[in-house]
Design an enzyme around this catalytic site. Structure first.
Site, mmCIF file in Angstrom:
data_model
loop_
_atom_site.group_PDB
_atom_site.id
_atom_site.type_symbol
_atom_site.label_atom_id
_atom_site.label_comp_id
_atom_site.label_asym_id
_atom_site.label_seq_id
_atom_site.Cartn_x
_atom_site.Cartn_y
_atom_site.Cartn_z
ATOM 1 N N VAL A 184 0.833 -1.204 0.000
ATOM 2 C CA VAL A 184 0.000 0.000 0.000
ATOM 3 C C VAL A 184 0.867 1.255 0.000
ATOM 4 O O VAL A 184 0.585 2.224 -0.710
ATOM 5 C CB VAL A 184 -0.978 -0.004 1.198
ATOM 6 C CG1 VAL A 184 -1.842 1.248 1.181
ATOM 7 C CG2 VAL A 184 -1.846 -1.249 1.167
ATOM 8 N N LYS A 243 -7.035 -1.638 8.759
ATOM 9 C CA LYS A 243 -8.326 -2.037 9.353
ATOM 10 C C LYS A 243 -8.174 -2.677 10.726
ATOM 11 O O LYS A 243 -9.007 -2.491 11.597
ATOM 12 C CB LYS A 243 -9.077 -2.986 8.431
ATOM 13 C CG LYS A 243 -8.326 -4.264 8.083
ATOM 14 C CD LYS A 243 -7.991 -4.334 6.618
ATOM 15 C CE LYS A 243 -7.130 -5.529 6.310
ATOM 16 N NZ LYS A 243 -6.688 -5.573 4.930
ATOM 17 N N GLU A 284 -10.555 5.756 4.509
ATOM 18 C CA GLU A 284 -11.338 5.145 3.425
ATOM 19 C C GLU A 284 -10.741 3.824 2.960
ATOM 20 O O GLU A 284 -11.456 2.873 2.649
ATOM 21 C CB GLU A 284 -11.438 6.135 2.250
ATOM 22 C CG GLU A 284 -12.139 5.633 1.013
ATOM 23 C CD GLU A 284 -13.598 5.307 1.252
ATOM 24 O OE1 GLU A 284 -13.888 4.124 1.516
ATOM 25 O OE2 GLU A 284 -14.453 6.193 1.161
ATOM 26 N N VAL A 303 -11.518 -0.160 4.429
ATOM 27 C CA VAL A 303 -12.653 -1.029 4.106
ATOM 28 C C VAL A 303 -12.848 -1.054 2.591
ATOM 29 O O VAL A 303 -13.021 -0.007 1.963
ATOM 30 C CB VAL A 303 -13.956 -0.543 4.783
ATOM 31 C CG1 VAL A 303 -15.149 -1.401 4.346
ATOM 32 C CG2 VAL A 303 -13.822 -0.574 6.296
ATOM 33 N N GLY A 338 -10.899 -1.497 0.092
ATOM 34 C CA GLY A 338 -9.831 -0.945 -0.759
ATOM 35 C C GLY A 338 -10.205 0.320 -1.496
ATOM 36 O O GLY A 338 -10.459 1.354 -0.879
ATOM 37 N N ASP A 351 -10.560 -10.745 9.049
ATOM 38 C CA ASP A 351 -10.374 -9.525 8.259
ATOM 39 C C ASP A 351 -11.733 -8.876 7.948
ATOM 40 O O ASP A 351 -11.904 -7.663 8.083
ATOM 41 C CB ASP A 351 -9.630 -9.881 6.968
ATOM 42 C CG ASP A 351 -9.461 -8.704 6.042
ATOM 43 O OD1 ASP A 351 -8.614 -7.844 6.328
ATOM 44 O OD2 ASP A 351 -10.191 -8.634 5.027
ATOM 45 N N LYS A 383 -13.464 -5.100 9.125
ATOM 46 C CA LYS A 383 -14.072 -4.121 8.212
ATOM 47 C C LYS A 383 -15.526 -3.851 8.593
ATOM 48 O O LYS A 383 -15.995 -2.709 8.534
ATOM 49 C CB LYS A 383 -13.951 -4.622 6.777
ATOM 50 C CG LYS A 383 -12.488 -4.653 6.306
ATOM 51 C CD LYS A 383 -12.325 -5.448 5.020
ATOM 52 C CE LYS A 383 -10.868 -5.463 4.557
ATOM 53 N NZ LYS A 383 -10.643 -6.462 3.486
ATOM 54 N N GLY A 423 -4.989 -4.571 -3.283
ATOM 55 C CA GLY A 423 -4.006 -4.261 -4.317
ATOM 56 C C GLY A 423 -3.389 -2.901 -4.062
ATOM 57 O O GLY A 423 -4.046 -1.998 -3.550
#
Lengths: 325, 325
Positions: free
Chosen positions: A14, A105, A129, A132, A134, A201, A205, A302
């Site tokens: 990221v 998250k 933002e 959650v 992506g 995960d 979220k 991604g």
């Protein structure tokens, strides 16, 4: 042109995506905001890891204080993953008067209240933002264009790994463990897939979605959570015979004034819009009392989709800094 | 509690929906913003028309100056429809220092530049999420969470009436004019359906989408536009034989650096996410260079979905007023 000084905590997927966007699309960001996003320092904890982008070594540091305590830094972007030290770094940055953007998250779901309270007490923005779904703009829609609604229900396909596995099991009739092994070989699933396949995960979220949509914080460990590791080929066949498809759904809904929530595999009618969401895609299906039913669909992970959401938050803060100055 | 003084220009479907949301959901709006939305005056041009909601007659006026020139009004909400006098009213309100929210795609598409320039010159906000795809938060996502992207393509099902007609023709094998007559009887299509069925309404919305996403204003009459009135049952059958479905698509894309755009019936592969968008629903499919493909789906019309978008804009302005004060 004025500039906003940005420090990145973390330079993995990221972090690399965020760096690439702020660099490659610098001109359009400047044109849209009148402010130049300037990356002044990057915390890189593991110098030997392969990187998405190459970067001037003078920007790199192994000491988080070079970012958190640098009085020149306006915005700290936390992309370390994991609850600690990420949470402590964010709190320190807020107390030092810096705006914070995070994609993390696990840290936000675990420490939602102290993070949002500390941001408010220190008069800084805290935006997340990217944490959650992506690149999908669902959090800013809930707190922005949709904020006149009482939300009634939120259902989401919130984890790309499990949606990929279930899609392959459904479309190709394969067994769970064969698809998981294939996904691991292709890099779509982690070596230790527990957080994804057991729904942890997705629960993180869902906790964040509920905090924003229902103004109610529920700790992720308090969300009844079942993953997909015990789903069999015959479960999927039986669902298909009934015209249904199995998806891992994070769901929160208000029934008779009470908020109910879970993460679990659910059988959805094939006509449900969420059934068309396949492979690594994510989607969030929202019902508001005024707007009715909405669906947001896109890439939930991604470097670039997630980086897009991180950069959207950075630019929102930059625009706000402009108003303040 | 502080209040924001709001004047409504127009009290038809969207005006009634907006009034209902600001009234019914006042408590949650106050809780989320710390400010009370207070409707102080409503321009109602036709007192005899049937209303969605009943209202204290003291709020009603037939004189637009009671709103535009009232120094107490903070936010003017324009929901009159049509290019004039709506545009003139909005410009006058901006020059009087009022923030403006509009749901009026025809006026905004026709006069985009003067409206946005006048808002900027006068230091007021001009927001119009409701003008494209009703309750779907697509405009605020383009200018917010997605703003670090160079947009590559936007494809939208932007008109509910034509999507309803095409869905019925596809699913039930009916002729265009039979479905149109049925839709008119049910109130889904206007007595004069020209703006919808000839693609004019969709072209207005595409013009607004292009202005925001591609930073390029194209007048709606400069967009090559073909409606659905000459689509026959055999067109739909031939498409189906090829595994395709006909949808009326507003499309803008960048090819070799050049922006191309049209509104026309297109044959889409059945697997395309837009093919699952049926009846009166709208959807916008966006490709950004960083975020990849996204789809936004929901109700593109109706008093409450459109009112939800209007109220989201009002609340965004209220939050911003809070910062300024």
């Amino acid at each position: 042109m004025k500039s906003a000084k940005i420090g990145l905590l973390g330079f993995g997927n990221v972090g690399g995506g965020t760096y690439k966007i702020l660099t490659d699309n610098k001109a359009i960001i400047e044109a849209r905001t009148g402010i130049s996003p300037e990356i002044v320092k990057i915390l890189q904890r593991n110098r030997n890891k392969k990187r998405l982008v190459s970067v001037d070594p003078v920007l790199l540091t192994e000491d988080p204080d070079d970012i958190i305590k640098d009085p020149d830094v306006d915005i700290v972007v936390e992309m370390l993953g994991g609850i600690e030290p990420a949470t402590s770094f964010m709190l320190q940055a807020m107390k030092a008067g810096k705006h914070v953007v995070s994609a993390n998250k696990a840290a936000i779901a675990a420490n939602y209240k102290i993070l949002t309270d500390t941001a408010q007490e220190n008069g800084v923005k805290f935006l997340f933002e990217a944490s959650v779904a992506g690149g999908i703009p669902v959090l800013t829609s809930i707190t922005g264009a949709l904020q006149s609604n009482n939300f009634i229900e939120i259902m989401g396909i919130l984890n790309g790994t499990t949606n990929y596995i279930l899609t392959k099991m459904t479309e190709e009739g394969l067994a769970y463990k064969d698809v998981l092994r294939d996904a691991q070989e292709k890099g779509f699933a982690e070596a230790d897939p527990t957080a994804d396949v057991e729904g942890i995960d997705a629960a993180n979220k869902l906790s964040i979605l509920m905090a924003l949509a229902f103004d109610t914080y529920v700790a992720p460990e308090a969300i009844p959570t079942t993953g997909i590791s015990s789903i069999t080929e015959s479960d999927i066949c039986r669902a298909a015979e009934d015209g249904k498809i199995i998806k891992l759904i994070g769901k929160a809904s208000v029934r008779s004034g009470k908020l109910e929530y879970s993460v679990q595999p659910m059988m959805l009618d094939k006509a449900h819009p969420l059934c068309g969401v396949n492979n690594e895609f994510n989607a969030v299906y929202i019902t508001g009392d005024m707007v009715g039913e909405l669906m947001f669909y896109g890439k939930g992970a991604g470097p670039l989709p997630t980086g897009s959401a991180v950069c959207g938050d950075i630019i929102n803060i930059m625009k706000n800094m402009e108003v303040e100055k």
